[in-house]
Design a protein around this motif. Structure first.
Motif, PDB file in Angstrom:
ATOM      1  N   MET A  59     -17.486  -2.284   7.031  1.00  0.00           N
ATOM      2  CA  MET A  59     -18.190  -1.212   7.745  1.00  0.00           C
ATOM      3  C   MET A  59     -17.619   0.164   7.415  1.00  0.00           C
ATOM      4  N   GLN A  60     -16.345   0.240   7.029  1.00  0.00           N
ATOM      5  CA  GLN A  60     -15.733   1.537   6.690  1.00  0.00           C
ATOM      6  C   GLN A  60     -16.502   2.215   5.563  1.00  0.00           C
ATOM      7  N   ARG A  61     -16.781   1.475   4.511  1.00  0.00           N
ATOM      8  CA  ARG A  61     -17.523   2.059   3.382  1.00  0.00           C
ATOM      9  C   ARG A  61     -18.939   2.458   3.783  1.00  0.00           C
ATOM     10  N   ILE A  62     -19.568   1.654   4.603  1.00  0.00           N
ATOM     11  CA  ILE A  62     -20.940   1.949   5.037  1.00  0.00           C
ATOM     12  C   ILE A  62     -20.965   3.165   5.959  1.00  0.00           C
ATOM     13  N   PHE A  63     -20.028   3.256   6.875  1.00  0.00           N
ATOM     14  CA  PHE A  63     -19.997   4.400   7.796  1.00  0.00           C
ATOM     15  C   PHE A  63     -19.672   5.701   7.072  1.00  0.00           C
ATOM     16  N   GLU A  64     -18.869   5.639   6.020  1.00  0.00           N
ATOM     17  CA  GLU A  64     -18.590   6.846   5.244  1.00  0.00           C
ATOM     18  C   GLU A  64     -19.864   7.391   4.611  1.00  0.00           C
ATOM     19  N   ARG A  65     -20.729   6.495   4.164  1.00  0.00           N
ATOM     20  CA  ARG A  65     -22.011   6.940   3.588  1.00  0.00           C
ATOM     21  C   ARG A  65     -22.993   7.365   4.670  1.00  0.00           C
ATOM     22  N   ARG A  66     -23.057   6.626   5.753  1.00  0.00           N
ATOM     23  CA  ARG A  66     -24.023   6.918   6.816  1.00  0.00           C
ATOM     24  C   ARG A  66     -23.716   8.210   7.556  1.00  0.00           C
ATOM     25  N   HIS A  67     -22.466   8.406   7.864  1.00  0.00           N
ATOM     26  CA  HIS A  67     -22.095   9.514   8.744  1.00  0.00           C
ATOM     27  C   HIS A  67     -21.390  10.617   7.966  1.00  0.00           C
ATOM     28  N   ARG A  68     -20.148  10.414   7.673  1.00  0.00           N
ATOM     29  CA  ARG A  68     -19.381  11.373   6.873  1.00  0.00           C
ATOM     30  C   ARG A  68     -18.014  10.750   6.599  1.00  0.00           C
ATOM     31  N   GLU A  69     -17.278  11.369   5.726  1.00  0.00           N
ATOM     32  CA  GLU A  69     -15.999  10.778   5.331  1.00  0.00           C
ATOM     33  C   GLU A  69     -14.895  10.976   6.358  1.00  0.00           C
ATOM     34  N   THR A  70     -15.135  11.720   7.434  1.00  0.00           N
ATOM     35  CA  THR A  70     -14.089  11.916   8.434  1.00  0.00           C
ATOM     36  C   THR A  70     -14.018  10.766   9.432  1.00  0.00           C
ATOM     37  N   ILE A  71     -14.930   9.823   9.345  1.00  0.00           N
ATOM     38  CA  ILE A  71     -14.926   8.680  10.263  1.00  0.00           C
ATOM     39  C   ILE A  71     -14.038   7.573   9.698  1.00  0.00           C
ATOM     40  N   LYS A  72     -13.134   7.093  10.526  1.00  0.00           N
ATOM     41  CA  LYS A  72     -12.256   5.979  10.164  1.00  0.00           C
ATOM     42  C   LYS A  72     -12.439   4.876  11.193  1.00  0.00           C
ATOM     43  N   LEU A  73     -12.313   3.645  10.754  1.00  0.00           N
ATOM     44  CA  LEU A  73     -12.439   2.494  11.638  1.00  0.00           C
ATOM     45  C   LEU A  73     -11.118   1.746  11.692  1.00  0.00           C
ATOM     46  N   ILE A  74     -10.766   1.280  12.882  1.00  0.00           N
ATOM     47  CA  ILE A  74      -9.560   0.478  13.058  1.00  0.00           C
ATOM     48  C   ILE A  74      -9.893  -0.723  13.938  1.00  0.00           C
ATOM     49  N   VAL A  75      -9.111  -1.782  13.801  1.00  0.00           N
ATOM     50  CA  VAL A  75      -9.263  -2.955  14.644  1.00  0.00           C
ATOM     51  C   VAL A  75      -8.415  -2.743  15.892  1.00  0.00           C
ATOM     52  N   ALA A  76      -9.060  -2.823  17.049  1.00  0.00           N
ATOM     53  CA  ALA A  76      -8.370  -2.670  18.327  1.00  0.00           C
ATOM     54  C   ALA A  76      -8.323  -4.022  19.025  1.00  0.00           C
ATOM     55  N   SER A  77      -7.191  -4.343  19.611  1.00  0.00           N
ATOM     56  CA  SER A  77      -7.002  -5.613  20.295  1.00  0.00           C
ATOM     57  C   SER A  77      -7.061  -5.400  21.804  1.00  0.00           C
ATOM     58  N   PHE A  78      -7.750  -6.304  22.502  1.00  0.00           N
ATOM     59  CA  PHE A  78      -7.863  -6.235  23.955  1.00  0.00           C
ATOM     60  C   PHE A  78      -7.561  -7.604  24.524  1.00  0.00           C
ATOM     61  N   SER A  79      -7.056  -7.633  25.743  1.00  0.00           N
ATOM     62  CA  SER A  79      -6.820  -8.926  26.382  1.00  0.00           C
ATOM     63  C   SER A  79      -7.100  -8.819  27.873  1.00  0.00           C
ATOM     64  N   ALA A  80      -7.753  -9.850  28.373  1.00  0.00           N
ATOM     65  CA  ALA A  80      -8.071  -9.993  29.786  1.00  0.00           C
ATOM     66  C   ALA A  80      -8.694 -11.368  29.962  1.00  0.00           C
ATOM     67  N   GLU A  81      -8.763 -11.835  31.180  1.00  0.00           N
ATOM     68  CA  GLU A  81      -9.428 -13.103  31.457  1.00  0.00           C
ATOM     69  C   GLU A  81     -10.930 -12.874  31.402  1.00  0.00           C
ATOM     70  N   LEU A  82     -11.627 -13.656  30.590  1.00  0.00           N
ATOM     71  CA  LEU A  82     -13.064 -13.496  30.424  1.00  0.00           C
ATOM     72  C   LEU A  82     -13.812 -14.560  31.214  1.00  0.00           C
ATOM     73  N   ASN A  83     -14.893 -14.130  31.875  1.00  0.00           N
ATOM     74  CA  ASN A  83     -15.724 -15.112  32.562  1.00  0.00           C
ATOM     75  C   ASN A  83     -16.603 -15.830  31.542  1.00  0.00           C
ATOM     76  N   GLU A  84     -17.403 -16.785  31.991  1.00  0.00           N
ATOM     77  CA  GLU A  84     -18.196 -17.619  31.077  1.00  0.00           C
ATOM     78  C   GLU A  84     -19.196 -16.795  30.273  1.00  0.00           C
ATOM     79  N   LYS A  85     -19.844 -15.842  30.896  1.00  0.00           N
ATOM     80  CA  LYS A  85     -20.824 -15.007  30.195  1.00  0.00           C
ATOM     81  C   LYS A  85     -20.142 -14.171  29.106  1.00  0.00           C
ATOM     82  N   GLN A  86     -18.996 -13.603  29.409  1.00  0.00           N
ATOM     83  CA  GLN A  86     -18.258 -12.809  28.432  1.00  0.00           C
ATOM     84  C   GLN A  86     -17.768 -13.682  27.272  1.00  0.00           C
ATOM     85  N   GLN A  87     -17.383 -14.910  27.554  1.00  0.00           N
ATOM     86  CA  GLN A  87     -16.960 -15.829  26.500  1.00  0.00           C
ATOM     87  C   GLN A  87     -18.126 -16.158  25.571  1.00  0.00           C
TER      88      GLN A  87
END
Length: 121
Positions: A59-87
């Motif tokens: 997606m980094q390469r695609i977003f650079e073309r779609r939007h502009r080269e100042t956009i960067k993407l990173i993987v963010a980690s989250f943790s919490a107990e998820l209910n059945e719908k969220q799972q």
């Protein structure tokens, strides 16, 4: 169903507005499962970091073309107990992103045909 407690999202960082983006959590942007920029509520949620990293790189390469080269993407980690719908949402997003990566279909207006028929509702 096993309890998922950790998931990964692709965060969008606009380097031209970096100081302002860090001042408010409401301004945090993410990539949605259909390859558009969204808020955290509609962001893609993936169960494995490896899939998130591959999707982020693609997606980094695609977003650079779609939007502009100042956009960067990173993987963010989250943790919490998820209910059945969220799972189920995490499992659905995993299937969507795997299919997008296998078919190189990153266009937001092209539907993803899931190979495996599972009940995600």
């Amino acid at each position: 169903m096993t309890s998922l407690t950790q998931w990964y999202q692709i965060q969008v960082i606009d380097e031209s507005k970096l100081p302002m983006a860090n001042s408010s959590q409401a301004l945090t942007l993410f990539v949605g499962p259909h390859t558009y920029i969204s808020g955290q509520k509609n962001a893609v949620r993936l169960s494995q970091k490896s899939i998130a990293e591959v999707f982020c790189h693609a997606m980094q390469r695609i977003f650079e073309r779609r939007h502009r080269e100042t956009i960067k993407l990173i993987v963010a980690s989250f943790s919490a107990e998820l209910n059945e719908k969220q799972q189920r949402t995490v499992l659905l997003h995993d299937a969507i992103i795997r299919e997008r990566l296998e078919t190189a279909n990153f266009s937001p207006n092209k539907k993803v045909k899931l190979n495996t028929r599972r009940n995600f509702n």
